[in-house]
Design a protein around this motif. Structure first.
Motif, mmCIF file in Angstrom:
data_model
loop_
_atom_site.group_PDB
_atom_site.id
_atom_site.type_symbol
_atom_site.label_atom_id
_atom_site.label_comp_id
_atom_site.label_asym_id
_atom_site.label_seq_id
_atom_site.Cartn_x
_atom_site.Cartn_y
_atom_site.Cartn_z
ATOM 1 N N LEU A 35 0.821 -1.212 0.000
ATOM 2 C CA LEU A 35 0.000 0.000 0.000
ATOM 3 C C LEU A 35 0.855 1.263 0.000
ATOM 4 C CD1 LEU A 35 -2.744 -1.046 2.567
ATOM 5 C CD2 LEU A 35 -3.095 -0.652 0.104
ATOM 6 N N ARG A 36 1.963 1.244 0.747
ATOM 7 C CA ARG A 36 2.855 2.408 0.749
ATOM 8 C C ARG A 36 3.378 2.664 -0.662
ATOM 9 N NH1 ARG A 36 4.050 5.018 5.806
ATOM 10 N NH2 ARG A 36 4.936 6.440 4.301
ATOM 11 N N GLY A 37 3.794 1.612 -1.327
ATOM 12 C CA GLY A 37 4.281 1.753 -2.695
ATOM 13 C C GLY A 37 3.206 2.259 -3.641
ATOM 14 N N PHE A 38 1.986 1.751 -3.476
ATOM 15 C CA PHE A 38 0.885 2.213 -4.330
ATOM 16 C C PHE A 38 0.610 3.699 -4.076
ATOM 17 C CE2 PHE A 38 -1.044 -2.328 -3.994
ATOM 18 C CZ PHE A 38 -0.033 -2.831 -4.782
ATOM 19 N N HIS A 39 0.614 4.078 -2.820
ATOM 20 C CA HIS A 39 0.380 5.473 -2.438
ATOM 21 C C HIS A 39 1.421 6.394 -3.082
ATOM 22 C CE1 HIS A 39 -0.396 8.926 0.209
ATOM 23 N NE2 HIS A 39 0.888 8.922 0.526
ATOM 24 N N TRP A 40 2.660 5.991 -3.045
ATOM 25 C CA TRP A 40 3.738 6.817 -3.591
ATOM 26 C C TRP A 40 3.733 6.848 -5.113
ATOM 27 C CZ3 TRP A 40 7.473 3.698 -0.091
ATOM 28 C CH2 TRP A 40 7.436 4.211 1.209
ATOM 29 N N ASN A 41 3.369 5.745 -5.744
ATOM 30 C CA ASN A 41 3.598 5.592 -7.181
ATOM 31 C C ASN A 41 2.362 5.651 -8.066
ATOM 32 O OD1 ASN A 41 6.520 5.143 -7.168
ATOM 33 N ND2 ASN A 41 5.985 3.367 -5.916
ATOM 34 N N ILE A 42 1.177 5.816 -7.483
ATOM 35 C CA ILE A 42 -0.043 5.833 -8.293
ATOM 36 C C ILE A 42 0.004 6.977 -9.303
ATOM 37 C CG2 ILE A 42 -1.394 7.234 -6.635
ATOM 38 C CD1 ILE A 42 -2.746 4.311 -8.716
ATOM 39 N N LYS A 43 -0.483 6.696 -10.505
ATOM 40 C CA LYS A 43 -0.541 7.688 -11.583
ATOM 41 C C LYS A 43 -1.896 7.578 -12.274
ATOM 42 C CE LYS A 43 4.418 7.627 -12.685
ATOM 43 N NZ LYS A 43 4.834 7.152 -11.392
ATOM 44 N N GLY A 44 -2.256 8.616 -12.978
ATOM 45 C CA GLY A 44 -3.449 8.562 -13.809
ATOM 46 C C GLY A 44 -4.585 9.422 -13.291
ATOM 47 N N VAL A 45 -5.717 9.281 -13.947
ATOM 48 C CA VAL A 45 -6.867 10.142 -13.659
ATOM 49 C C VAL A 45 -7.438 9.929 -12.255
ATOM 50 C CG1 VAL A 45 -7.511 10.408 -16.088
ATOM 51 C CG2 VAL A 45 -8.501 8.555 -14.738
ATOM 52 N N THR A 100 -0.726 1.887 -12.001
ATOM 53 C CA THR A 100 -2.020 2.255 -12.574
ATOM 54 C C THR A 100 -3.143 1.934 -11.593
ATOM 55 O OG1 THR A 100 -2.506 0.138 -13.643
ATOM 56 C CG2 THR A 100 -1.166 1.732 -14.894
ATOM 57 N N ASP A 101 -4.271 2.585 -11.801
ATOM 58 C CA ASP A 101 -5.398 2.364 -10.905
ATOM 59 C C ASP A 101 -5.840 0.906 -10.886
ATOM 60 O OD1 ASP A 101 -6.505 2.464 -13.477
ATOM 61 O OD2 ASP A 101 -7.938 4.053 -13.006
ATOM 62 N N LYS A 102 -6.010 0.316 -12.053
ATOM 63 C CA LYS A 102 -6.515 -1.071 -12.129
ATOM 64 C C LYS A 102 -5.557 -2.066 -11.472
ATOM 65 C CE LYS A 102 -10.270 -0.423 -14.617
ATOM 66 N NZ LYS A 102 -11.575 -0.448 -14.029
#
Length: 157
Positions: A35-45, A100-102
């Protein structure tokens, strides 16, 4: 030599529950780090929505990690406390390079499904052995995870 823990549970039962709780602890640590990685690296709309959601989820996971470790201690056992142990014991894998979101929401859903399955197993074992403290701890979390999975499913559909 007494066969009871300081809180009146069978030592043998408490060891079995602690083993499963340590497995849960390990899985929660990998889930948290993902989750930490997703929080830091999320991109997109969906960046703003998911950036905040992942932070909420990892803060909740951190609280759960502490509660699980303290429960292991309460029943007279030792919680795992090295990341190498967590990686070795966890069924959840490190999620690298997801942005990515998905893919991040799908990975979060998969991670929570693993945790939910393990918690149901722990709750059943704890109920069989009369460990109501563990049942209460796990029952509360199951309700929250089920709600989160419903929300993640809604996002993915």
């Amino acid at each position: 030599m007494t066969k009871l823990t300081n809180i009146g549970l069978q030592k043998e039962d408490s060891q079995q529950i602690a083993d499963k709780l340590n497995e849960l602890l390990a899985n929660y640590h990998l889930y948290y780090q993902n989750l930490r990685g997703f929080h830091w690296n999320i991109k997109g709309v969906n960046f703003f929505q998911l950036h905040s959601k992942f932070e909420e989820l990892y803060n909740t996971a951190l609280v759960r990690i502490d509660a699980i470790a303290e429960r292991i201690l309460t029943i007279g056992q030792q919680p795992l406390h090295t990341f190498s142990d967590y990686v070795r014991v966890s069924s959840i894998q490190e999620a690298a390079n997801l942005s990515t979101d998905k893919e991040t929401v799908t990975a979060t859903h998969q991670n929570l499904t693993v945790i939910l399955s393990l918690e149901r197993e722990i709750m059943s074992l704890a109920a069989e052995t009369g460990d109501e403290g563990t049942v209460g701890l796990i029952s509360e979390d199951i309700n929250e995870i089920e709600k989160t999975l419903w929300m993640l499913n809604a996002f993915l559909s």
